[in-house]
Motif scaffolding. Structure first.
Motif, mmCIF file in Angstrom:
data_model
loop_
_atom_site.group_PDB
_atom_site.id
_atom_site.type_symbol
_atom_site.label_atom_id
_atom_site.label_comp_id
_atom_site.label_asym_id
_atom_site.label_seq_id
_atom_site.Cartn_x
_atom_site.Cartn_y
_atom_site.Cartn_z
ATOM 1 N N VAL A 133 -31.782 94.474 139.098
ATOM 2 C CA VAL A 133 -30.662 95.293 139.448
ATOM 3 C C VAL A 133 -31.052 96.280 140.654
ATOM 4 C CG1 VAL A 133 -29.047 97.043 138.886
ATOM 5 C CG2 VAL A 133 -29.836 95.247 137.119
ATOM 6 N N ALA A 134 -30.360 95.973 141.771
ATOM 7 C CA ALA A 134 -30.470 96.944 142.795
ATOM 8 C C ALA A 134 -30.643 98.716 142.483
ATOM 9 C CB ALA A 134 -29.535 96.918 144.048
ATOM 10 N N GLY A 135 -31.311 99.281 142.785
ATOM 11 C CA GLY A 135 -31.574 100.766 142.288
ATOM 12 C C GLY A 135 -30.663 101.792 143.219
ATOM 13 N N PHE A 136 -30.289 102.704 142.547
ATOM 14 C CA PHE A 136 -29.943 103.778 143.858
ATOM 15 C C PHE A 136 -28.413 103.691 144.252
ATOM 16 C CE2 PHE A 136 -30.303 104.484 148.484
ATOM 17 C CZ PHE A 136 -30.369 105.996 148.720
ATOM 18 N N GLN A 137 -27.696 102.572 143.778
ATOM 19 C CA GLN A 137 -26.500 102.488 144.272
ATOM 20 C C GLN A 137 -25.276 102.253 142.936
ATOM 21 O OE1 GLN A 137 -25.850 97.966 145.393
ATOM 22 N NE2 GLN A 137 -27.743 98.828 146.370
ATOM 23 N N GLY A 138 -24.077 102.235 143.143
ATOM 24 C CA GLY A 138 -23.268 102.345 142.277
ATOM 25 C C GLY A 138 -21.802 101.985 142.991
ATOM 26 N N LEU A 139 -20.710 102.118 142.203
ATOM 27 C CA LEU A 139 -19.409 101.985 142.927
ATOM 28 C C LEU A 139 -18.467 103.128 142.259
ATOM 29 C CD1 LEU A 139 -18.334 99.506 144.381
ATOM 30 C CD2 LEU A 139 -16.983 98.898 142.342
ATOM 31 N N ASP A 140 -17.589 103.623 143.290
ATOM 32 C CA ASP A 140 -16.963 104.660 142.534
ATOM 33 C C ASP A 140 -15.406 104.292 142.367
ATOM 34 O OD1 ASP A 140 -15.242 104.379 144.871
ATOM 35 O OD2 ASP A 140 -16.098 106.262 145.915
ATOM 36 N N ASP A 141 -14.621 105.134 141.874
ATOM 37 C CA ASP A 141 -13.378 104.738 141.389
ATOM 38 C C ASP A 141 -12.303 104.092 142.352
ATOM 39 O OD1 ASP A 141 -12.784 107.179 141.912
ATOM 40 O OD2 ASP A 141 -12.354 107.663 140.008
ATOM 41 N N HIS A 142 -12.817 104.044 143.523
ATOM 42 C CA HIS A 142 -12.059 103.832 144.760
ATOM 43 C C HIS A 142 -12.457 102.321 145.240
ATOM 44 C CE1 HIS A 142 -10.659 107.671 144.942
ATOM 45 N NE2 HIS A 142 -9.703 107.596 145.902
ATOM 46 N N GLY A 143 -13.634 101.819 144.522
ATOM 47 C CA GLY A 143 -14.130 100.565 144.649
ATOM 48 C C GLY A 143 -15.138 100.644 145.983
ATOM 49 N N ASP A 144 -15.542 101.828 146.418
ATOM 50 C CA ASP A 144 -16.621 102.240 147.460
ATOM 51 C C ASP A 144 -17.983 102.293 146.915
ATOM 52 O OD1 ASP A 144 -14.498 101.917 149.484
ATOM 53 O OD2 ASP A 144 -14.111 104.191 149.210
ATOM 54 N N ILE A 145 -18.865 101.910 147.881
ATOM 55 C CA ILE A 145 -20.260 101.644 147.229
ATOM 56 C C ILE A 145 -20.689 103.355 147.578
ATOM 57 C CG2 ILE A 145 -22.526 101.228 148.182
ATOM 58 C CD1 ILE A 145 -21.487 98.539 149.235
ATOM 59 N N THR A 146 -21.536 103.829 146.598
ATOM 60 C CA THR A 146 -22.120 105.116 146.772
ATOM 61 C C THR A 146 -23.699 105.058 146.304
ATOM 62 O OG1 THR A 146 -21.796 105.356 144.192
ATOM 63 C CG2 THR A 146 -19.980 106.238 145.632
ATOM 64 N N THR A 147 -24.456 106.121 146.997
ATOM 65 C CA THR A 147 -25.800 106.123 146.811
ATOM 66 C C THR A 147 -26.043 107.247 145.857
ATOM 67 O OG1 THR A 147 -26.508 107.137 148.618
ATOM 68 C CG2 THR A 147 -26.500 104.751 148.686
#
Ligand code: ASP
Ligand code: MG
Length: 410
Positions: A133-147
């Motif tokens: 799994v790629a570390g340091f990243q996720g997705l917010d509730d607008h579907g945008d990439i976050t770190t």
């Protein structure tokens, strides 16, 4: 069979040979019957390189796009790792933050993990695959990439371990554990078998880089045991766990130091309500983090105010504070860049009196002057002249008996 979450840092996946070595190591664990979920950082130097490019384009790069950019470093390492595992004849799958269903807040560059939906990972594990799994990243509730902020892969690993109810979360890095102090300046520094979350949090707040502070907070909240160990050897490292009775037997478990702060003193500040607020307002508004603050009681209607800031912010702070000092009628502002903060840390302080006294005596025996003191429940810090850092650290390490195993009474 155990479910193991392992995180390898950037220096452990810094080139193709190292990625192959990590793949081999993970396959070994897998062949012993363990389920493996591997969180990776970007290859060493990559995140810095990406940030540098962004700043060549704009002074303040757009935060949303900066996260899209920064998340690519980890995308590269997980893809290469999965290929390496497959090339060695085992099945693997790489998942980016959104594919692993890591949902975060919308704070670009410092997002917090809210939830992880583990269905996808669990299904992949059922298919006997090694998951990365790629570390340091996720997705917010607008579907945008976050770190998640620098060093955030540690938090990804701990959060995954909590969500998957893993048996252990191993953080594999370029040091072989947590030491009683910096072995670089104290030859008697000892690798600890075990350290509490609280102590690790204090160390991280004092600048220890081994574990990102939020990952330790997360581990403490969800009671995830963390094993910090070397990615280059098989030797056991240090377990970061909840406090145990044994830990309280000793007064001090660690000596830490920080040479990255500078001192600012304002002489004869009028002693009136609102002055501290006026002094610190411009400093804090500039995003400068103030650490220790000491103010004397006033004698003649004025008082001296001393505080520390990161060295990098020293000149800016001096200028800001000199401006306010003039406005409020303080006498003068002085500063010192050549200071060090020395701290002793230990959960045993809760039940042992006299730690601060012993620290002062040890420094006095070596003729080291203390200019500032601060304490917390499990820490005493003293500011001293930077040139005595090594001497102070070695003397305190010796005086508190840190070269002996913590299980032996002091
Ligand atoms: N690659 C990111 C950084 O360099 C996250 C991490 O390594 O934990 O900060
Ligand atoms: Mg790190």
């Amino acid at each position: 069979m155990a479910l193991i979450v392992q995180k390898y840092g950037g220096s452990s996946v810094g080139n193709i040979d190292k990625i192959n070595a990590v793949a081999k190591r993970v396959i070994d664990y897998y062949r012993q019957g363990n389920q493996m979920v591997i969180v990776l950082s970007a290859m060493e130097g990559q995140t810095d390189g990406l940030i540098k490019m962004a700043h060549e384009i704009a002074d303040n790069p757009d935060p949303r796009e900066l996260d899209v950019l920064m998340s690519t470093g980890e995308q590269i390492s997980v893809a290469l790792f999965a290929m390496a595992v497959k090339a060695m004849g085992y099945d693997a799958r790489s998942l980016l933050g959104f594919q692993a269903a890591i949902h975060t807040s919308r704070m670009y560059g410092k997002a917090r993990i809210h939830t992880i939906d583990t269905d996808r990972i669990t299904n992949e594990l059922k298919k006997q695959r090694i998951i990365t799994v790629a570390g340091f990243q996720g997705l917010d509730d607008h579907g945008d990439i976050t770190t998640l902020g620098r060093g955030g892969s540690d938090t990804t690993a701990v959060a995954l371990a909590a969500a998957l109810n893993a048996d252990v979360c191993e953080i594999l890095t370029d040091v072989n554990g947590i030491y009683t102090t910096d072995p670089g300046i104290c030859p008697k520094a000892r690798k600890m078998d075990i350290i509490s979350y609280e102590e690790m949090l204090e160390m991280a707040s004092l600048g220890a880089k081994v574990l990102e502070i939020r990952s330790v907070e997360f581990a403490k909240k969800y009671n995830v045991p963390i094993h910090v160990r070397s990615s280059f050897t098989r030797e056991r490292g240090t377990m970061v766990v909840s406090e145990t009775k044994d830990m309280e037997k000793v007064m001090v478990s660690n000596v830490a130091y920080n040479k990255n702060e500078a001192r600012v003193t304002i002489k004869k500040v009028p002693d009136q309500p609102g002055t501290a607020a006026r002094v610190f307002k411009p400093v804090l508004e500039s995003g400068i983090v103030v650490d220790m603050i000491v103010q004397n009681t006033s004698e003649d209607g004025t008082t001296d105010l001393t505080f520390t800031v990161p060295k990098a912010d020293f000149y800016k702070t001096m200028k800001l504070v000199s401006d306010v000092a003039r406005k409020i009628g303080a006498e003068k502002v002085s500063g010192d860049e050549n200071i060090a903060k020395i701290s002793v840390i230990g959960v045993g302080m809760r039940s042992h009196a006299g730690v601060a006294q012993k620290m002062f005596e040890v420094l006095a025996e070596h003729n080291i002057n203390i200019t500032m003191i601060s304490t917390s429940e499990i820490k005493v810090s003293c500011v001293i002249d930077e040139k005595y850092t090594e001497l102070a650290v070695r003397a305190l390490h010796e005086a508190f008996g840190l070269e002996n195993d913590r299980k032996n009474d002091q």
